[in-house]
Design an enzyme around this catalytic site. Structure first.
Site, PDB file in Angstrom:
ATOM      1  N   ASP A 444       4.582   6.382   2.635  1.00 50.25           N
ATOM      2  CA  ASP A 444       3.838   5.166   2.263  1.00 50.25           C
ATOM      3  C   ASP A 444       4.769   3.933   2.803  1.00 50.25           C
ATOM      4  O   ASP A 444       6.032   3.881   2.928  1.00 50.25           O
ATOM      5  CB  ASP A 444       3.607   4.945   0.831  1.00 50.25           C
ATOM      6  N   HIS A 586       8.577   7.383   0.868  1.00 52.39           N
ATOM      7  CA  HIS A 586       8.301   6.098   1.710  1.00 52.39           C
ATOM      8  C   HIS A 586       9.552   6.064   2.806  1.00 52.39           C
ATOM      9  O   HIS A 586      10.460   6.388   2.812  1.00 52.39           O
ATOM     10  CB  HIS A 586       8.737   4.797   0.859  1.00 52.39           C
TER      11      HIS A 586
END
Length: 635
Positions: A444, A586
């Site tokens: 992400d 992430h």
């Protein structure tokens, strides 16, 4: 000096079958043909054999008309019995070259026996005489003694020897009822010797020829060659296995015979079937400019050099005397192998552009029992009409179809081979059928110019595909990374334009935000998002109704954004490896990059049964694609 009798030379069993006229074998490894033509004779001699020859090797090279038995091993004087249906056909005495003592070997003892013989201190049997004649001059002399001495000292080796001289008498194998042309009235009549007097034409004849007397005749005037000795008008046949009449030999019964016509001699062995040649039934394939060797088979031990070859179309195919085929142009032709007897065999040969290389994109795959995966093959040249043939080393564990689709059957490991249809090139893939854990790794908040390129490198190195949920306003900060995502087969997901929470957006704002994202990612990568994830996982009904894609949440939160610890991220990923898991990380943190990298290295090093898929691949495992308007937490 001991001389051999002409009788022994007449009934000698010749070592090495040539099977044609006038070719002769040239090595000691050639087959043996029984050229002996008598019944129940113990004074016949079979061809010379190299000292130390194994009995099984010797017997495999004898061409009998029935069963074979050897009384005393491969040694001089040993009796070879040829039988058929419990009836003895021939009894022959064996000769082993230089083995005068009869122990099957060559030693100083044999050399001393020859010396004793030369000094008239010892008499030899006929078989011993033949064994002592290592020079091949049909007599036992000091030359043979000196040759043996050289062999003892290691200065020379035994040369191939044949009873009757340094080369074998031509031999032939016929079946009962077969015929062969030989002698007067046949094609074997030799051509008359060429005229030695030079021919003259009318233009070269002088107008006047001066007269000469015997005293003035120049010595250089060519004299006529003496007339050739006329050949007999009949053939002498020794033995009752064949008959001869008007140039034709006819095989009438099992056994052997010797035919003599002037200085020509032919040994014939009659078997139930004559010498036959065969070629494989399946077609042969060769590329233009490439070569391939024919594989003829003979039904009796015989020299394949007697086979002659021809092709039906010399513009398509070329063949050499030894059976080497060369493709010339695309097309099909027939190759014909022919024996001197006229017996022939044929094989179809097709010249096409064969494959030069075959490779598979994956050399190791894993799958669950009852599931399927495709192995992608790459062949070159791609336009070659040659097909690929897929096989599994154990279909009880995994099968593979003609298109490279593998189906897991039971637990275990197999090798799937992808081979060219006609050539000798292939590629393999290891296939493991196991309780495979399939997960989706999702990144992400990127792309990050600092870490996303490193993540992409790490994924490519380990052949892993993942799903990236991108923030729109960061796409053009590192467009090369976004383009690489599409090129490397990763899935792109929508994560809003500016990481805005959906509960702060109206339907119209969500619609405009999504459209802007899709246009931008399309411009940069050539692809659009196929899934989306709400920032923070905070999805709303409005977003579900507005965005025409499946919404993806997660089942494993590594909390990499909170811990910022490499070891913690690594452990979180490894501990989250449960089948169907969707793992959240992430690609904007250094610790996330290193943590996921170490986790993947651990999985590979320990060969854990784990496979990384994109989100859509994971959710489609049951054959049904994920639906828009729904939220998915795991596959």
């Amino acid at each position: 000096m001991k001389k051999f009798t002409s009788f022994f030379m007449a009934v000698a069993i010749l070592f090495s079958l040539t099977g044609s006229l006038p070719a002769a074998a040239s090595t000691d490894n050639s087959p043996i043909c029984s050229g002996y033509y008598g019944i129940n004779r113990t004074d016949g001699v079979i061809g010379q054999v190299t000292p130390g020859t194994e009995e099984s090797t010797f017997l495999s090279r004898v061409l009998p008309s029935g069963e074979v038995a050897l009384s005393g091993g491969v040694a001089t004087g040993s009796e070879l019995t040829l039988s058929r249906d419990n009836m003895v056909i021939d009894r022959l005495s064996l000769v082993v070259q230089a083995d005068c003592s009869g122990d099957g070997q060559f030693s100083v003892t044999d050399m001393l026996m020859v010396k004793s013989m030369l000094l008239d201190q010892q008499e030899f049997t006929a078989a011993q005489n033949h064994a002592a004649d290592v020079s091949g001059d049909n007599a036992v002399t000091i030359t043979d003694f000196l040759q043996m001495k050289r062999n003892i000292l290691g200065l020379s080796d035994f040369a191939p020897r044949y009873l009757g001289g340094a080369a074998p008498v031509p031999s032939l194998i016929l079946g009962v009822g077969d015929t062969y042309a030989f002698g007067p009235g046949s094609e074997t009549v030799p051509e008359a010797p060429p005229e030695t007097i030079p021919e003259t034409t009318p233009e070269t004849v002088p107008e006047t020829v001066p007269e000469t007397t015997p005293e003035t005749t120049p010595e250089t005037v060519p004299q006529p060659a003496p007339a050739a000795e006329p050949l007999p008008d009949t053939v002498t046949v020794e033995g009752d296995a064949v008959t001869w009449e008007a140039g034709t030999v006819t095989a009438v019964k099992l056994g052997t015979a010797r035919l003599v016509w002037g200085e020509q001699t032919l040994i014939v062995t009659v078997c139930e079937t004559g010498l036959q040649v065969s070629l494989p039934e399946e077609p042969l394939y060769v590329g233009p400019g490439s070569t391939v060797q024919l594989q003829p088979s003979l039904n009796h031990p015989a020299d394949p050099a007697q086979i002659s070859y021809s092709v039906s179309d010399s513009e398509i195919l070329q063949i050499s005397p030894d059976g080497t085929l060369t493709g010339l142009a695309e097309g099909s032709a027939t190759v014909i192998a022919t024996l001197p007897s006229g017996f022939s065999a044929a094989q179809e040969v097709t010249v096409i552009h064969l494959l030069e290389s075959v490779a598979v994109e994956d050399d190791y795959i894993k799958l669950k029992p009852g599931t399927q995966k495709s192995i992608v093959a790459v062949k070159a040249p791609a336009e070659s009409p040659e097909k690929l043939v897929w096989t599994s080393s154990d279909p009880a564990i995994a099968t593979v179809d003609e298109n490279g689709v593998v189906t897991g059957v039971d637990y275990g490991t197999v090798t799937v081979t992808c081979a060219s249809q006609y050539g000798n090139i292939a590629a393999t893939c290891k296939v493991k059928v196991c309780d495979l854990i399939q997960v989706a790794l999702t990144y992400d908040d990127g792309p990050s110019s600092a870490y996303t390129p490193k993540v992409l490198d790490m994924l490519k190195e380990n052949d892993i595909t993942v799903t990236f949920f991108l923030v729109g306003n960061r796409i053009k900060t590192t467009p090369e990374s976004v383009k690489r995502m599409a090129e490397d087969g990763h899935e792109i997901g929508y994560h809003t334009w500016g990481h805005t929470f959906f509960f702060n957006m109206t339907a119209k704002q969500i619609e405009e935000d999504f459209a802007r994202f899709q246009a931008t990612v399309q411009e940069v990568s050539g692809k659009q998002a196929t899934v989306y994830r709400a920032p923070g996982g905070n999805i709303t009904d409005t977003a579900l109704k507005t965005i025409p894609l499946p919404h993806i949440n997660w089942s494993v939160d590594t909390r990499d954004w909170a811990t910022r610890n490499t070891e913690a991220v690594k452990n979180a990923v490894i501990n989250g490896l449960k089948d169907g898991a969707i793992i959240l990380v992430h690609d904007i943190h250094a610790t996330t990059y290193y943590g996921t990298k170490e986790a993947i290295e651990y999985i590979i090093k320990n060969d854990l049964d784990v496979e990384f898929l994109t989100v859509t691949e994971l959710l489609s495992r049951n054959g049904t694609a994920p639906e828009p308007g729904r939220t998915y937490y795991k596959g």
